[in-house]
Scaffold this active site. Structure first.
Site, PDB file in Angstrom:
ATOM      1  N   LYS A 254       0.872  -1.182   0.000  1.00 49.24           N
ATOM      2  CA  LYS A 254       0.000   0.000   0.000  1.00 49.24           C
ATOM      3  C   LYS A 254       0.903   1.223   0.000  1.00 49.24           C
ATOM      4  CE  LYS A 254      -4.465   0.946   0.253  1.00 49.24           C
ATOM      5  NZ  LYS A 254      -5.579   0.121  -0.230  1.00 49.24           N
TER       6      LYS A 254
HETATM    7  P1  NAD Z   1     -13.033   7.793  -2.986  1.00 46.81           P
HETATM    8  O1  NAD Z   1     -12.055   8.844  -2.654  1.00 46.81           O
HETATM    9  O2  NAD Z   1     -13.429   7.572  -4.403  1.00 46.81           O
HETATM   10  O3  NAD Z   1     -14.393   8.052  -2.159  1.00 46.81           O
HETATM   11  C1  NAD Z   1     -14.401   8.153  -0.762  1.00 46.81           C
HETATM   12  C2  NAD Z   1     -15.791   8.594  -0.311  1.00 46.81           C
HETATM   13  O4  NAD Z   1     -15.794   8.638   1.120  1.00 46.81           O
HETATM   14  C3  NAD Z   1     -16.174   9.986  -0.796  1.00 46.81           C
HETATM   15  O5  NAD Z   1     -17.565  10.036  -1.048  1.00 46.81           O
HETATM   16  C4  NAD Z   1     -15.842  10.866   0.421  1.00 46.81           C
HETATM   17  O6  NAD Z   1     -16.600  12.065   0.452  1.00 46.81           O
HETATM   18  C5  NAD Z   1     -16.229   9.927   1.544  1.00 46.81           C
HETATM   19  N1  NAD Z   1     -15.564  10.269   2.807  1.00 46.81           N
HETATM   20  C6  NAD Z   1     -14.293  10.710   2.983  1.00 46.81           C
HETATM   21  N2  NAD Z   1     -14.078  10.966   4.279  1.00 46.81           N
HETATM   22  C7  NAD Z   1     -15.231  10.666   4.923  1.00 46.81           C
HETATM   23  C8  NAD Z   1     -15.652  10.736   6.284  1.00 46.81           C
HETATM   24  N3  NAD Z   1     -14.822  11.194   7.224  1.00 46.81           N
HETATM   25  N4  NAD Z   1     -16.901  10.318   6.566  1.00 46.81           N
HETATM   26  C9  NAD Z   1     -17.736   9.886   5.605  1.00 46.81           C
HETATM   27  N5  NAD Z   1     -17.406   9.823   4.317  1.00 46.81           N
HETATM   28  C10 NAD Z   1     -16.176  10.208   3.993  1.00 46.81           C
HETATM   29  O7  NAD Z   1     -12.473   6.454  -2.318  1.00 46.81           O
HETATM   30  P2  NAD Z   1     -12.773   4.952  -2.730  1.00 46.81           P
HETATM   31  O8  NAD Z   1     -11.743   4.530  -3.714  1.00 46.81           O
HETATM   32  O9  NAD Z   1     -14.207   4.794  -3.023  1.00 46.81           O
HETATM   33  O10 NAD Z   1     -12.375   4.212  -1.366  1.00 46.81           O
HETATM   34  C11 NAD Z   1     -13.281   4.125  -0.265  1.00 46.81           C
HETATM   35  C12 NAD Z   1     -12.847   2.975   0.635  1.00 46.81           C
HETATM   36  O11 NAD Z   1     -12.837   1.761  -0.133  1.00 46.81           O
HETATM   37  C13 NAD Z   1     -11.447   3.079   1.221  1.00 46.81           C
HETATM   38  O12 NAD Z   1     -11.431   2.473   2.486  1.00 46.81           O
HETATM   39  C14 NAD Z   1     -10.594   2.283   0.251  1.00 46.81           C
HETATM   40  O13 NAD Z   1      -9.414   1.793   0.856  1.00 46.81           O
HETATM   41  C15 NAD Z   1     -11.552   1.153  -0.064  1.00 46.81           C
HETATM   42  N6  NAD Z   1     -11.298   0.448  -1.324  1.00 46.81           N
HETATM   43  C16 NAD Z   1     -11.129   1.106  -2.515  1.00 46.81           C
HETATM   44  C17 NAD Z   1     -10.917   0.374  -3.677  1.00 46.81           C
HETATM   45  C18 NAD Z   1     -10.737   1.033  -5.029  1.00 46.81           C
HETATM   46  O14 NAD Z   1     -10.451   0.311  -6.003  1.00 46.81           O
HETATM   47  N7  NAD Z   1     -10.919   2.342  -5.157  1.00 46.81           N
HETATM   48  C19 NAD Z   1     -10.883  -1.018  -3.632  1.00 46.81           C
HETATM   49  C20 NAD Z   1     -11.089  -1.658  -2.413  1.00 46.81           C
HETATM   50  C21 NAD Z   1     -11.295  -0.910  -1.271  1.00 46.81           C
END
Ligand code: NAD
Length: 419
Positions: free
Chosen positions: A109
């Site tokens: 990561k």
């Molecule tokens: P992103 O940046 O696209 O979206 C994040 C979302 O969370 C946004 O809507 C943001 O406004 C919201 N957010 C941020 N801080 C917040 C808070 N304090 N309270 C509530 N909402 C909040 O991110 P993403 O890629 O969708 O990732 C989200 C989660 O999923 C993370 O934990 C990431 O590690 C995990 N994840 C992502 C992927 C990927 O391929 N993008 C894959 C597996 C897991």
């Protein structure tokens, strides 16, 4: 009420989850000690020229937890306040995630301590190219392959790929996944985490014999993962009644009009203030009377403080580590079924794996083939974890960890210790 384990240390939580699995497996001490620690951790401090002619110093990280089963794989996160501790925890999680679904990868990561929303597009590109250069000694198609995560996008992956390609003197598309289609990205990658979450939510509802005609869903986080999960779950016949972002949330027990919500968000930059729903806070969203809760934003959202007020029957973890260990045990006692992060949100890394394979072969598959293969891999893993959970009387999380840790331990033993 149980006392929270040092919630400030994501890494100690990750190690705690690993210990539970290692105990179940009766893992020998020498393997346990190795797997409990990360293999490599790189911290970089680098300057970036900002638009106002000033120079700002940023801190970034790349951590590889384990590479026994193949090259390291894991996302790059841009998040204000990101720490080495959090990156180490997520790198360890990636090792287990790749192992539990059977991908030939280890775990890594990385990320930068920055709020990307405060940078212009030019500043973001400069920061990305410099960060990619700083961590270039660790990454590459055979060594460590980054992907998008919170705060990063396909465009950012394209800049990383281009930077590494410039260093190499030729195009190296397999050096990073989650790229735009134009530069070797895969069909279905953007939606993959949300699609995997949808597949497993449907399987879990089937297993739980949920009788409701249209089970209701609340999704915390409306980004890459939460946004596509909302759309795909709604297409699959579930009723999405609430979503939120970092600023606000919206709730309509009759179901949200997701097209109207998307338009509202494009204009306002937040789901807050949406006319088709009533305003809710992130904390309130977690406690709504719904069937399925999908935390898809940040860590430690359900804790010992609010776990007993969660009303969902099923939690499918879109985010990494959205539940603390104490919340886990409270929810287990209350018979709430949890599909754990390393399984639930593995759709992203599964399709990243497909992208890497396609880039290496320079031969690309159609979207339908991607989604069918994703469904096959993630559903098979779900039932492997479910059977282990039922047969060994473990929570779904500990069962998933036990299967994953065993695979990594086997690989470490068979490889032996060099020299
Ligand atoms: P992103 O940046 O696209 O979206 C994040 C979302 O969370 C946004 O809507 C943001 O406004 C919201 N957010 C941020 N801080 C917040 C808070 N304090 N309270 C509530 N909402 C909040 O991110 P993403 O890629 O969708 O990732 C989200 C989660 O999923 C993370 O934990 C990431 O590690 C995990 N994840 C992502 C992927 C990927 O391929 N993008 C894959 C597996 C897991």
């Amino acid at each position: 009420m149980p006392v929270e384990l040092k919630p400030e240390s994501a890494y100690s939580t990750a190690q705690h989850q690993f210990d539970l699995a290692a105990d179940v497996l009766d893992l020998p001490d020498e393997i346990r000690t190795q797997l409990r620690e990360v293999k490599r951790e790189l911290v970089v401090h680098f300057p970036v020229h900002l638009d106002n002619d000033s120079i700002e110093l940023f801190t970034g990280y790349r951590v590889q937890h384990n590479i026994s089963r193949g090259p390291a794989k894991g996302g790059i996160r841009y998040q204000a306040g990101l720490t080495l501790d959090a990156v180490k925890a997520m790198a360890m999680l990636m090792t287990w995630k790749c192992a539990v679904v059977g991908l030939p990868y280890g775990g890594a990561k990385g990320g930068v301590d920055v709020d990307p929303r405060r940078l212009s597009a030019g500043e973001l590109e400069h920061l990305t190219r410099r960060f990619a250069t700083e961590i270039a000694l660790l990454i590459g198609p055979e060594k460590d392959i980054p992907a998008p995560d919170m705060g990063t996008t396909p465009q950012i992956m394209a800049w990383i790929m281009d930077t590494l390609s410039m260093h190499a003197g030729h195009s190296v598309p397999a050096s990073v996944t989650g790229k735009p289609i134009e530069v070797g990205g895969s069909e279905g990658r953007d939606d993959a985490p949300g699609r995997g979450l949808t597949f497993l939510t449907l399987e879990a509802l089937k297993y739980l014999h949920v009788q409701e005609e249209t089970p209701t869903v609340a999704i915390q986080g409306y980004g890459t993962v939460g946004g596509s999960a909302a759309r795909l779950m709604s297409e699959a016949g579930l009723r999405v009644v609430a979503v939120s972002d970092s600023k606000s949330g919206t709730y309509n027990p009759k179901g949200l009009d997701l097209d109207a919500l998307r338009e509202h968000r494009q204009v306002r930059g937040t789901v807050g203030g949406f006319r088709g729903g009533e305003q809710v806070t992130n904390a309130e969203l977690l406690e709504l009377p719904i069937t399925v809760l999908v935390p898809a934003a940040i860590e430690n959202q359900v804790t010992a403080k609010n776990a007993d007020r969660v009303k969902a029957r099923l939690i499918t973890e879109g985010a990494n580590v959205p539940l603390t260990p104490e919340a886990d045990s409270i929810l287990h006692d209350r018979d709430v079924f949890v599909v754990p992060d390393i399984l639930a949100n593995s759709g992203g890394v599964i399709v990243s794996y497909f992208e890497w394979v396609q880039d290496l072969q320079a031969f690309f598959w159609e979207g339908e083939e991607i989604n069918t293969k994703l469904h096959h891999i993630i559903t098979r893993a779900f039932y492997e974890v479910l059977h282990t959970s039922v047969n060994k009387r473990l929570t779904m999380r500990t069962a998933a960890y036990a299967l994953a840790v065993q695979k990594v331990a086997n690989a470490s033993v068979v490889r032996g210790i060099y020299p």
